[in-house]
Design a protein around this motif. Structure first.
Motif, PDB file in Angstrom:
ATOM      1  N   TYR A   1      -3.159  16.592  15.722  1.00 34.03           N
ATOM      2  CA  TYR A   1      -2.074  16.297  16.641  1.00 34.03           C
ATOM      3  C   TYR A   1      -2.108  14.733  17.108  1.00 34.03           C
ATOM      4  O   TYR A   1      -1.045  14.157  17.407  1.00 34.03           O
ATOM      5  N   GLN A   2      -3.315  14.150  17.312  1.00 30.24           N
ATOM      6  CA  GLN A   2      -3.550  12.566  17.451  1.00 30.24           C
ATOM      7  C   GLN A   2      -2.559  11.886  16.547  1.00 30.24           C
ATOM      8  O   GLN A   2      -2.007  10.700  16.858  1.00 30.24           O
ATOM      9  N   PHE A   3      -2.775  12.399  15.012  1.00 29.28           N
ATOM     10  CA  PHE A   3      -2.165  11.533  13.993  1.00 29.28           C
ATOM     11  C   PHE A   3      -0.498  11.671  14.234  1.00 29.28           C
ATOM     12  O   PHE A   3       0.210  10.631  14.010  1.00 29.28           O
TER      13      PHE A   3
ATOM     14  N   SER B   1       6.207   7.594  13.429  1.00 31.14           N
ATOM     15  CA  SER B   1       7.562   6.983  13.926  1.00 31.14           C
ATOM     16  C   SER B   1       8.523   7.313  14.410  1.00 31.14           C
ATOM     17  O   SER B   1       9.371   6.676  15.357  1.00 31.14           O
ATOM     18  N   SER B   2       8.882   8.736  14.154  1.00 29.90           N
ATOM     19  CA  SER B   2      10.006   9.276  14.791  1.00 29.90           C
ATOM     20  C   SER B   2       9.708  10.798  14.905  1.00 29.90           C
ATOM     21  O   SER B   2       8.545  11.450  14.153  1.00 29.90           O
ATOM     22  N   PRO B   3      10.383  11.505  15.598  1.00 31.16           N
ATOM     23  CA  PRO B   3      10.174  13.129  15.939  1.00 31.16           C
ATOM     24  C   PRO B   3      10.509  13.912  14.388  1.00 31.16           C
ATOM     25  O   PRO B   3       9.718  14.696  14.073  1.00 31.16           O
TER      26      PRO B   3
ATOM     27  N   VAL C   1       5.545  16.224   8.559  1.00 35.08           N
ATOM     28  CA  VAL C   1       4.191  16.544   8.391  1.00 35.08           C
ATOM     29  C   VAL C   1       3.525  18.204   8.971  1.00 35.08           C
ATOM     30  O   VAL C   1       2.905  18.447   8.331  1.00 35.08           O
ATOM     31  N   LEU C   2       4.301  18.713  10.166  1.00 34.57           N
ATOM     32  CA  LEU C   2       4.063  19.966  10.276  1.00 34.57           C
ATOM     33  C   LEU C   2       4.548  20.841   9.318  1.00 34.57           C
ATOM     34  O   LEU C   2       3.675  21.860   9.034  1.00 34.57           O
ATOM     35  N   ARG C   3       5.345  20.644   8.840  1.00 36.16           N
ATOM     36  CA  ARG C   3       5.879  21.484   7.459  1.00 36.16           C
ATOM     37  C   ARG C   3       4.657  21.371   6.398  1.00 36.16           C
ATOM     38  O   ARG C   3       4.404  22.528   5.805  1.00 36.16           O
ATOM     39  N   LEU C   4       4.304  20.128   6.089  1.00 36.11           N
ATOM     40  CA  LEU C   4       3.004  20.081   5.187  1.00 36.11           C
ATOM     41  C   LEU C   4       1.937  20.695   5.526  1.00 36.11           C
ATOM     42  O   LEU C   4       1.324  21.348   5.111  1.00 36.11           O
ATOM     43  N   TYR C   5       1.661  20.963   6.982  1.00 36.05           N
ATOM     44  CA  TYR C   5       0.454  21.566   7.458  1.00 36.05           C
ATOM     45  C   TYR C   5       0.512  22.863   7.221  1.00 36.05           C
ATOM     46  O   TYR C   5      -0.369  23.695   7.096  1.00 36.05           O
TER      47      TYR C   5
ATOM     48  N   ALA D   1       6.002  10.047   7.253  1.00 36.66           N
ATOM     49  CA  ALA D   1       5.466  11.422   6.715  1.00 36.66           C
ATOM     50  C   ALA D   1       5.067  11.349   5.060  1.00 36.66           C
ATOM     51  O   ALA D   1       4.268  11.820   4.577  1.00 36.66           O
ATOM     52  N   GLY D   2       6.106  10.419   4.557  1.00 41.85           N
ATOM     53  CA  GLY D   2       5.798  10.067   3.028  1.00 41.85           C
ATOM     54  C   GLY D   2       4.482   9.648   2.683  1.00 41.85           C
ATOM     55  O   GLY D   2       3.898   9.783   1.638  1.00 41.85           O
ATOM     56  N   VAL D   3       3.899   8.918   3.580  1.00 42.74           N
ATOM     57  CA  VAL D   3       2.541   8.204   3.538  1.00 42.74           C
ATOM     58  C   VAL D   3       1.309   9.291   3.045  1.00 42.74           C
ATOM     59  O   VAL D   3       0.696   9.243   2.256  1.00 42.74           O
ATOM     60  N   ILE D   4       1.496  10.001   3.903  1.00 43.98           N
ATOM     61  CA  ILE D   4       0.400  11.316   3.756  1.00 43.98           C
ATOM     62  C   ILE D   4       0.751  12.355   2.671  1.00 43.98           C
ATOM     63  O   ILE D   4      -0.040  12.948   2.085  1.00 43.98           O
ATOM     64  N   GLY D   5       2.090  12.540   2.854  1.00 45.69           N
ATOM     65  CA  GLY D   5       2.933  13.599   1.761  1.00 45.69           C
ATOM     66  C   GLY D   5       2.571  12.861   0.325  1.00 45.69           C
ATOM     67  O   GLY D   5       2.127  14.010  -0.772  1.00 45.69           O
ATOM     68  N   SER D   6       2.347  11.862  -0.068  1.00 45.66           N
ATOM     69  CA  SER D   6       2.331  11.373  -1.337  1.00 45.66           C
ATOM     70  C   SER D   6       0.908  11.645  -2.150  1.00 45.66           C
ATOM     71  O   SER D   6       1.032  12.120  -3.263  1.00 45.66           O
TER      72      SER D   6
END
Length: 478
Positions: free
Chosen positions: A401-403, A408-410, A416-420, A442-447
């Protein structure tokens, strides 16, 4: 003996009178008179005071026994005391003796039957005794008390034990059904005490079963039998089972993740117990249980629904209120009528016969249970809600949640929630990598996640080098 010897000496060897001897010895003249001629000796005494108690007659004893017999059918806190029996004797029989004599007689009559029991014998599958117990476990890291449901077949001693959060009607009925399925059939009668989950009025042989217990007994064709109040010996087999399970299975205190895991281990314990041989029996519990199989009443094809079933309308927040708490359903079912089935340990939500949500039952009050997957579609349509959405705050780990709040945007938060939801807590180990970027997307963590998923999905077949060995051997031969 010394006094007696002197009295007899003065009597046979002097001319002293009884008065003079009493004065010389410093004792009562009655004592001198008693032993003067040697008709009575001090080493032979009559038991007690020697006085006959004519106050407690046979009629008085019969009245006292009548009072004690009537207590067998009375609640424990509404039984005769010795004082009450005394007052009734005075009022109804004109008794003129003292209360202490009545107290002694009551104690004697009660002592004649205390801790004395009649040996019982049961035919195969004739009866099953059931009872509740309590034990402490560490469940999901929290130390708490749970309820132990115990069943015992009276002929073989075969057992069934299950754990529930509460001793309510749903748990009681569910415990019986699961136990009958474990034994493989239904007995002629099930013996239980006068608990409110089973009895709506009366007690003992006058007890009336609750409507649901009556319908369950009719469906499975057994007779519900209720014990007299405070007469635990009437179901002594299962009373002993409660202590047996608590001393053996629950020592040391079990540390388990879920109550389902606990129940699986309890079933394993029941299976192991079938190897046990009860003292005085020629066969093991399992061998005697095998002999019971042909005597059970067959289970009906329809499994009795033991749940507390209600029709409840989901509110505008896709929440359904059941038993003082709220449970979320997918947002598509907002404002629709939901079928809620509350069992002993679970709450299941259905819409038109299809399960749409399932929860562990919470017996606290005013709790709300969310599932992120129930709201993610709605959050995607209204992404600005991510900053204050309760289903996000209450379900995702604090670290994640803190991350999310740094993104940068909703829309990036929703990705990221979808990824979670796709990979679960595995996403947490990638957070430090994503946090190293100045601008977070989101792409940064998704890659890195996608890279791992792609690598794990590609199967690599190691080459077979035996063919090359055979060629080398052939070349040497040439």
């Amino acid at each position: 003996m010394e006094i007696y010897e002197k009295i007899r000496y003065y009597r046979e060897h002097t001319d002293f009178s009884q008065r003079n001897v009493a004065k010389i010895l410093g004792i009562s003249r009655n004592t001198v008179k008693k032993y003067w001629e040697g008709r009575t000796v001090p080493w032979e005494r009559k038991p007690g005071s020697g006085r006959k108690n004519d106050i407690i007659t046979d009629d008085v004893k019969a009245f006292i026994m009548k009072c004690l017999d009537s207590d067998q059918k009375a609640p424990r806190k509404q039984q005769h005391t010795a004082h009450k029996i005394y007052t009734r004797l005075v009022a109804e029989c004109g008794f003129d003796g003292c209360e202490a004599s009545v107290r002694r007689t009551v104690a004697e009559l009660k002592g004649k039957v205390s801790n004395v029991f009649v040996p019982l014998s049961y035919d195969p599958a004739e009866a099953v005794q059931v009872d509740w117990g309590e034990a402490t476990v560490i469940l999901g890291g929290i130390r708490q008390k749970i309820q132990i449901w115990c069943m015992r077949e009276c002929h073989s001693g075969d057992i069934f034990v299950s754990a529930f959060y509460r001793q309510n009607e749903e748990s009681f009925l569910e415990g019986i059904v699961k136990g009958l399925e474990h034994f493989g059939g239904t007995p002629q009668k099930i013996i239980f005490d006068n608990a409110r989950v089973a009895v709506k009025e009366g007690f003992g042989c006058h007890a009336k079963a609750t409507d649901k217990y009556l319908s369950l007994s009719a469906h499975y064709s057994f007779k519900p039998v209720f014990c007299n109040p405070a007469q635990g010996h009437e179901k002594g087999l299962v009373e002993g089972l409660v202590g047996l399970v608590r001393r053996n299975f629950f020592v040391p205190v079990p540390n388990i993740s879920t109550i389902d895991e606990l129940n699986e281990k309890l079933l394993e314990y029941c299976a192991v117990y079938r190897n046990h041989k009860i003292p005085g029996k020629d066969l093991t519990v399992g061998e005697m249980a095998e002999n019971c199989k042909e005597h059970w009443i067959p289970l009906p094809p329809y499994r009795y629904d033991t749940s507390n079933t209600l029709q409840i309308k989901a509110d505008d927040f896709s929440l359904v209120r059941f038993d003082h708490n709220k449970y979320a359903v997918p947002y598509q079912y907002s404002s629709k009528m939901i079928t809620v089935k509350g069992s002993g340990n679970q709450v299941i939500m259905l819409f038109r016969g299809e399960i749409i949500a399932k929860y562990d039952r919470d017996y606290r009050h005013n709790q709300t249970h969310y599932r992120l997957e129930h709201y993610i579609g709605l959050i995607e349509k209204r992404p600005r809600s991510v900053y204050n959405a309760a289903p996000i705050k209450k379900t995702v780990p604090t670290e994640l949640y803190q991350f999310l709040m740094k993104l940068s945007s909703p829309k990036e938060i929703v990705k990221v929630l979808r990824l979670y939801l796709d990979i679960g807590n595995a996403v947490l180990k990638h957070l430090p990598y994503a946090d190293s970027y100045n601008t977070l997307y989101a792409g940064v963590i998704g890659s890195p996640v996608r890279k791992i998923q792609i690598e794990s999905s590609i199967g690599i077949v190691p080459p077979d080098l035996k063919r090359y060995d055979s060629l080398l051997k052939g070349g040497d031969a040439v």
